[in-house]
Every structure is written in structure tokens, then in C-alpha cells.
Write a protein that holds these residues in place. Sequence first.
Motif, PDB file in Angstrom:
ATOM      1  N   SER A 509     -18.792  19.427 -12.304  1.00  0.00           N
ATOM      2  CA  SER A 509     -17.217  18.825 -12.973  1.00  0.00           C
ATOM      3  C   SER A 509     -16.486  20.149 -14.191  1.00  0.00           C
ATOM      4  N   ALA A 510     -15.529  20.652 -14.058  1.00  0.00           N
ATOM      5  CA  ALA A 510     -14.640  21.332 -14.740  1.00  0.00           C
ATOM      6  C   ALA A 510     -14.135  20.422 -15.956  1.00  0.00           C
ATOM      7  N   VAL A 511     -14.815  21.135 -17.671  1.00  0.00           N
ATOM      8  CA  VAL A 511     -14.429  20.385 -18.500  1.00  0.00           C
ATOM      9  C   VAL A 511     -14.346  21.292 -19.373  1.00  0.00           C
ATOM     10  N   VAL A 512     -12.748  20.976 -20.011  1.00  0.00           N
ATOM     11  CA  VAL A 512     -11.637  21.846 -21.120  1.00  0.00           C
ATOM     12  C   VAL A 512     -11.976  21.814 -22.754  1.00  0.00           C
ATOM     13  N   ASP A 513     -12.473  22.408 -23.421  1.00  0.00           N
ATOM     14  CA  ASP A 513     -12.406  22.506 -24.335  1.00  0.00           C
ATOM     15  C   ASP A 513     -11.443  22.501 -25.382  1.00  0.00           C
ATOM     16  N   MET A 514     -10.775  21.507 -25.328  1.00  0.00           N
ATOM     17  CA  MET A 514      -8.957  21.406 -26.322  1.00  0.00           C
ATOM     18  C   MET A 514      -8.709  22.091 -26.745  1.00  0.00           C
ATOM     19  N   ALA A 515      -9.727  23.150 -27.937  1.00  0.00           N
ATOM     20  CA  ALA A 515      -9.518  23.795 -29.062  1.00  0.00           C
ATOM     21  C   ALA A 515      -9.119  24.741 -29.073  1.00  0.00           C
ATOM     22  N   THR A 516      -9.924  25.488 -27.495  1.00  0.00           N
ATOM     23  CA  THR A 516     -10.502  26.892 -27.267  1.00  0.00           C
ATOM     24  C   THR A 516      -8.741  27.429 -26.449  1.00  0.00           C
ATOM     25  N   PHE A 517      -8.781  25.484 -25.758  1.00  0.00           N
ATOM     26  CA  PHE A 517      -7.522  25.564 -25.111  1.00  0.00           C
ATOM     27  C   PHE A 517      -5.896  26.044 -24.899  1.00  0.00           C
ATOM     28  N   THR A 518      -6.703  25.264 -26.412  1.00  0.00           N
ATOM     29  CA  THR A 518      -4.853  24.932 -27.314  1.00  0.00           C
ATOM     30  C   THR A 518      -4.288  25.849 -27.878  1.00  0.00           C
ATOM     31  N   THR A 648     -12.273  15.946 -28.256  1.00  0.00           N
ATOM     32  CA  THR A 648     -12.264  17.262 -27.719  1.00  0.00           C
ATOM     33  C   THR A 648     -12.353  17.576 -26.875  1.00  0.00           C
ATOM     34  N   HIS A 649     -13.428  17.094 -25.704  1.00  0.00           N
ATOM     35  CA  HIS A 649     -12.944  17.877 -24.338  1.00  0.00           C
ATOM     36  C   HIS A 649     -12.249  16.319 -23.502  1.00  0.00           C
ATOM     37  N   PHE A 650     -11.754  17.449 -22.113  1.00  0.00           N
ATOM     38  CA  PHE A 650     -10.874  17.198 -21.236  1.00  0.00           C
ATOM     39  C   PHE A 650     -11.599  17.171 -20.261  1.00  0.00           C
ATOM     40  N   ASP A 651     -11.744  16.309 -18.903  1.00  0.00           N
ATOM     41  CA  ASP A 651     -12.641  16.222 -18.350  1.00  0.00           C
ATOM     42  C   ASP A 651     -12.106  16.662 -16.608  1.00  0.00           C
ATOM     43  N   LEU A 652     -11.733  17.589 -16.142  1.00  0.00           N
ATOM     44  CA  LEU A 652     -10.431  18.131 -14.831  1.00  0.00           C
ATOM     45  C   LEU A 652     -11.231  17.170 -13.964  1.00  0.00           C
ATOM     46  N   GLY A 653     -12.086  17.124 -13.220  1.00  0.00           N
ATOM     47  CA  GLY A 653     -12.432  16.303 -12.876  1.00  0.00           C
ATOM     48  C   GLY A 653     -13.197  17.020 -12.056  1.00  0.00           C
ATOM     49  N   PHE A 654     -14.037  16.521 -11.078  1.00  0.00           N
ATOM     50  CA  PHE A 654     -15.482  16.963 -10.263  1.00  0.00           C
ATOM     51  C   PHE A 654     -15.079  17.478  -8.721  1.00  0.00           C
ATOM     52  N   VAL A 655     -15.658  19.413  -8.517  1.00  0.00           N
ATOM     53  CA  VAL A 655     -15.467  20.162  -7.047  1.00  0.00           C
ATOM     54  C   VAL A 655     -15.783  19.885  -6.922  1.00  0.00           C
ATOM     55  N   PRO A 656     -16.406  19.836  -5.177  1.00  0.00           N
ATOM     56  CA  PRO A 656     -17.665  19.939  -4.827  1.00  0.00           C
ATOM     57  C   PRO A 656     -18.104  21.270  -4.522  1.00  0.00           C
ATOM     58  N   GLN A 684      -9.853  22.830  -1.243  1.00  0.00           N
ATOM     59  CA  GLN A 684      -8.975  23.976  -0.352  1.00  0.00           C
ATOM     60  C   GLN A 684      -8.424  24.384  -1.914  1.00  0.00           C
ATOM     61  N   GLY A 685      -8.780  25.683  -2.665  1.00  0.00           N
ATOM     62  CA  GLY A 685      -8.346  25.763  -3.982  1.00  0.00           C
ATOM     63  C   GLY A 685      -7.929  24.885  -5.259  1.00  0.00           C
ATOM     64  N   LEU A 686      -8.818  24.142  -5.149  1.00  0.00           N
ATOM     65  CA  LEU A 686      -9.228  23.288  -6.582  1.00  0.00           C
ATOM     66  C   LEU A 686      -9.976  24.180  -7.314  1.00  0.00           C
ATOM     67  N   GLU A 687     -11.042  24.660  -6.850  1.00  0.00           N
ATOM     68  CA  GLU A 687     -12.014  25.640  -8.055  1.00  0.00           C
ATOM     69  C   GLU A 687     -10.999  26.503  -8.835  1.00  0.00           C
ATOM     70  N   GLN A 688     -10.717  26.853  -8.348  1.00  0.00           N
ATOM     71  CA  GLN A 688      -9.742  28.347  -8.401  1.00  0.00           C
ATOM     72  C   GLN A 688      -8.794  28.105  -9.093  1.00  0.00           C
ATOM     73  N   PRO A 695     -12.984  26.433 -17.900  1.00  0.00           N
ATOM     74  CA  PRO A 695     -13.711  25.263 -18.433  1.00  0.00           C
ATOM     75  C   PRO A 695     -14.795  25.013 -18.640  1.00  0.00           C
ATOM     76  N   MET A 696     -15.511  24.308 -19.305  1.00  0.00           N
ATOM     77  CA  MET A 696     -17.639  25.135 -18.878  1.00  0.00           C
ATOM     78  C   MET A 696     -17.494  23.933 -17.387  1.00  0.00           C
ATOM     79  N   TRP A 697     -18.078  24.612 -16.513  1.00  0.00           N
ATOM     80  CA  TRP A 697     -18.662  24.060 -15.482  1.00  0.00           C
ATOM     81  C   TRP A 697     -19.932  22.807 -15.204  1.00  0.00           C
ATOM     82  N   GLU A 698     -20.514  21.793 -15.295  1.00  0.00           N
ATOM     83  CA  GLU A 698     -20.970  20.913 -15.385  1.00  0.00           C
ATOM     84  C   GLU A 698     -21.680  20.651 -13.919  1.00  0.00           C
TER      85      GLU A 698
END
Length: 727
Positions: A509-518, A648-656, A684-688, A695-698
Motif C-alpha cells: 500500500s502507498a502511504v503518503v506523509d501529508m506534511a512532506t507532500f504539501t 497526518t497520512h493518506f493511504d493511496l491504496g493497494f498495488v498488487p 498497469q502503470g498504477l505503481e508508477q 509514498p512509503m510502501w507498506e
Amino acid sequence: MWLLSAYANHLLLRGPNLSEAYQASNMRDAGLFRLFALLGIVTLGVSIYIARHDVREKFGRHAVDIFYGGLLLMAVPVLLPIRCQVAMGVCSPVNTFSSSIHASALALLGGLFLGGSTYLAYRQRKLLWMPLVQFLCIVGLYVGHSNAPTILLTVEMLYTLTQLYWVYYLFYRPSWRLEVAEKNASRIRKVLAYFVAANGLVSLLTAAHLYHVGRRAGGLLFVNDTAWLVQHSVVVGLVLLLLSRSMARGSALARRIVLALAAMEIIKFAAITPRPADVIGYGLLALVLIFSENLFTRHNSPERFVNRLKSTVLVLAITAGAVVILSVGFHAFNLNAWKRSTLSTSRIVKRTLLLEISPDADDSLKARLFEQALNAAGIFLYSWLFLGLFLPGLLPHHSDDDEGSRVLVKHLLERYGTSSEDSLKLWPKDKAFWVGPGERSAIAFKQANAMTFALAEPISHPSRRREDIVAFRDFCRQKGSHACWLMIQEKNLGNYQKAGYKTMAIGSSAVVDMATFTSQTVKDKWWRWARNKAKKQGLEYVTLPAPQNDEILTRLKTISDDWLQRDGHSERTFALGYFDADFLKDCIIHALKNQAGEIVAFANQLPSFGPITQTTIDLMRFLPDAEGAMALLLSETILQLKQEGKFTHFDLGFVPLAHVGKEQTTKLLLNLSKKALKPVFSMQGLEQFKNKFEPMWEQNYLAWDGDMLDLPVITASLQKALSLPKK
């Protein structure tokens, strides 16, 4: 042999005497049989003494004395054996004074067993089948005593097994139970499974080489020179091979069947074709199975016809392999008989498929016995396929909308929520709920075919989660299913591994640190270009707080229907959401509007539970002419949520298969995962694309109660669990 049917004597020797003939004073190896009988009596006496307090408490103060009296009755036939007139290896009892006492003692012992089992069933309000089976066995012995020795032997075996279970239930089951950790239990089951499979192979080879045994048996009890014995060896071998994997998986039904087969093999190799090594081997197997009852907790439930159809491939493969083993074995052991016979590959196939069942008169005895073995394989194949395919069965049903459990789960989520996707445990409403003791924990699950899928983690205090994982596994086993957990985080993986689950990395799952992103990411060159491009199209971000009105919901439905018309898009359920106006009405909607003020793209924010600081969205749908909508909508959503300050964090969702190392997952497993998840996630292209958010990949894992051979079943069942039923 001291447990064999008392009524085989038919009250003062008025019929064939199957079991007691082997202890007759002038029969071969009679002293050995009587020695084992004495050892059995002593063993049972020690067991009664150890369990005497429990027996008195359950059945009254005189119960122990009655059992000791039964031991004395068992000793009489050993001390006063009958005599026989032996012809062709068959014992014809001679009526003497000692044999009359012998038979009378056995008749009393049989009556004691029948009366005791009736009393036991009455006191315990269970095991009602036991006295009925014993009574029917007695009737069968009387009715069939004149000219059906094979039938008598079968009845006697059934009677013996019933008595064995009776003694086990009374004296051994309460005191002797193997208590081991699940990891060690799995190892014990695997060892037993290998032993069972090995015995299956030996039985098949024995059938291929049985003419030597036939000479020793001398036709005793069997027509056609041990043809029945050959068939028995083939069927037992095939059944053991099929059951070996179920044994490794902890099937309670497989354990009972193998235990019954072991008991029958003990009787066969002790009385019919004496082979001490086989008696000892099957005896050890039976003892281990008796004392390891609590290691086999997986129960069986009927499966759907489609799944039964798939299992026929295994039955066909095992039968074909057995025929090859029999043929190679017969050819190796009996080369001259093979050359002189009319056997060929086509005849072997015909015999197995029962297209040819009459023996060839030109073939030797050895070849005819081999043909009987092939017929037995065919009978086994057709019987198993018929039972497996055409007997009716229904899977257990669980309520999809248990409002009482739903309220409890919502309350527990407020206290113990761990994930931004916890709301998916309440909605969609296609889930049932397992509730732990004291209503202190719950698990949301859905059954599909033979698998029960659960969403990680258990909804409970962290200190209870490992206990809940084990309890849920046992719950699934009791209802004949296999527990399978989805979306397990790496930090929680140990709880599942220690509970005996197999685990496999399936993606991240791609998890975004909101502070770093903004502060950094969104100011990068690519993001400036993507956002400016979308804004030049006239797209503007808006937040629509709940509740949503009917006009907005109608517009969202239009966008969703258009999005679903495109290739590869379909509604999903269980671990994903689908468009449902009633659910979306209470969601915060993040949307993009065009210059005309019409919504052209939207995403619904999932409700949050508990003190978590991470959030996510579920649906993200847009019209085809909303170019660049995804990048702008997601970035604006993150910026808005950061400004609100709750998360503080936003989950972009799961990538197989994202960030899954080859050292953790083999190429085969990767391909299986890709096949299972491709219809669910656009890879296709989702991870890219998600990497643009830095993000941090969990890593996420799958955990299931089974082995690697279950993965194709999981793949098919997961497709069903995630598919939204057509209306």
C-alpha cells in the motif's frame, strides 16, 4: 484379539467361529494370539484402575466392579480355548466341556457390552448409535452364519471397531490427550500424513505381489484364492493416498477414517494373513491417532458441485498412478506370469474402467489376481466420483445483515480501530461477523466456496488479537472451511505465523506523509505541470460535506455508470466498495467541477474509527473528458485534509505485487497472485503513478490455514468473494 465378537460363538458353538478359532489350542500360532489377548486384558485392567474415580462418578459406585467382572469373562476364553478340526486351514469347532464354558463366557461378555453401551447411551444422552450397531451386528451374525464367512468377518470387524471406540471413550479419552503447540501439531500431522501415504503405497505394492501371501492364507475365508484380499489392498491403498493430504491439514473426518482403516488392517494382518511387522506398524498408527484427537480439528462441510468437479482431477490422477504402480509391480514381481498372460495396456485400461470384468480362463492365478486388483481400482474410482459429485450438499449460511452484531462491531471499532479502511468491515453489507467471548472482539468475514475470508485485523485489544486469530481459525475448521486473512501488515505478521498460518506477500500500500507532500512533493516540476494542465481544462476542486442531497447523488451515479462502461471496470465488494447511494449519502465527497459547475470527477472519503491519524478514499470515478482529473483530485484532497489537521497520512491504496521481493515469493506464486488480483486492480502503470506522490510502501500479506496447494482454490474463491452479485 480379546475384543472380537463374543457372539461369533453363537451360544455354545452353533455356527462358524471366526475370531476365537485363532486361539484354538491346535491352531497355528494360537499361543501368540492368547499372549496378545492377555496383554490386552492387563492393559484394560490398568486403564480401569487409573480411571476408576471418573468411572464411579459418571456411572455409579458399582461400575468399576462390573468392569472388573468383564475382565474375568475375557480371561476365560484365553485360559480355556476351544479345539478345532482343521481342514484346509479352516477351524471347525469341537463341542467339548471347556469349549462350552468358553462360549458361555463370551456370550455373557457380549451381553455385558450390549447392556453397558445401552446404559452408557442412556446416561450420557449421546452415542445412541452404539447399542444399535452392536445389536444389528449380533442379528447379522445369527442370520448369516450358515454360508457367508466373508459377511461374518465384515460384521465382526464392525462389532470390534464399535467395542474399541466404547472402551476408548470410557477409559482413554478423558485421560490421554496430546496437548502440543500448533507448530508442533502441524509437524505431527505431516509425519502421520507421510506415514499414511507410505502405507497406501505399500498396500498397492502388496496387491501387486499378493500371490505369496495367497499361498500362506491358503484360501481361508476367501473365494477365488484371495481375490477379495487383493481388492481390499487396492481400495485401502487408494483411500490412504487420498486421505494423506487431509491428514496433514488436520481433518477430523480423515483421522476417523484412517483410524477405522488401521483397526481393520490390524485385524487383517493379525488374523487373516499374519504379518507381525504390519500389525505393529498399524498398531502404532492407531495409538497415535487415538491420543492425538485434539490435533485434528478441521471439520468437513459439503462443497458446491463446481468445486467437487475440480476435485475429480485429483481422484483420477491418484487412480491412474495406482494402476501404474500395480502394473509395474506385477510386471517386476511376476515377469513369467505377465508374459504367459493375455494382458496388454488396452486390457489394463478396460479392466480398470470395468469394461471387462470376466476373468480370462487362459491366464494364470497370479494374472487373475492382478485383474481383480484392477477391477477394485475401477470400483473405487466410480464409487468415489459418485459420492463426491452427486450427493447433495449446502454450505453453512450466515446472515449478511445482522444488525445486532453490526452495532457491536461499530462500538469495537471506535475503541480498537487500526486502519483507515476499517469501515469496509461494516460496509458493504455482505459480511458475517464472528464475535469472541464476552463480546470483547469481532472479525468480519465472508465465505466463498471452501474458503472463509477475513479482513485484518481482529477488532479487539492488541493483547487479545493472537488469541482471536487462533479462535477464528478453529471456528472455520469446525464449520469445514479454511480461514484466509486479507491485507495483513508486516508488523502484525508474527501473530498469524505463530498461529500456524501460511503467509505470502501479495503487494504493498502507498502511504503518503501529508506534511512532506504539501511542503515538498507537490511543488516538484511534474506536479506543477500536471496540476496546471488540469486547471487549464477549467477543473476546480470542491469538498462536499455529508449528508449529500439527491441531486448530487444522481450526478455521481451518472459519472459512475459512465466510468463502469469502460473496459476493465466493474463493481467489486467485500474488501472494496461499490456505488451505493445510501452509503455515499453519509460520506464526505471530494470532487472536481468543470466550468459549467458540473461535477466531472469524485472520490468518497471513508469514515474513520478510533484514534487513527490516517485516512483514505474508496471510489474514484470520472468522466472520460476530464483530462488529468486523477492527479488534480488526489493532490487537492491531500492538501485539503492536511489543512484540516485531523490526519497526518493518506493511504493511496493497494498495488498488487508492488515491492514484493523474489526472496519472499516464488515466480509461481507471483503469477497466481497476478491472476487473482488482475480483475480487481488495474495494475498497469498504477505503481508508477503512485510513486509520483513519493509514498512509503507498506507491504501487505495474505495468511491462510492450509498449504501451497490451496493457492489455486484461494484464487478462484477470492474472485467470488470480491464479485458483486448480479441483480
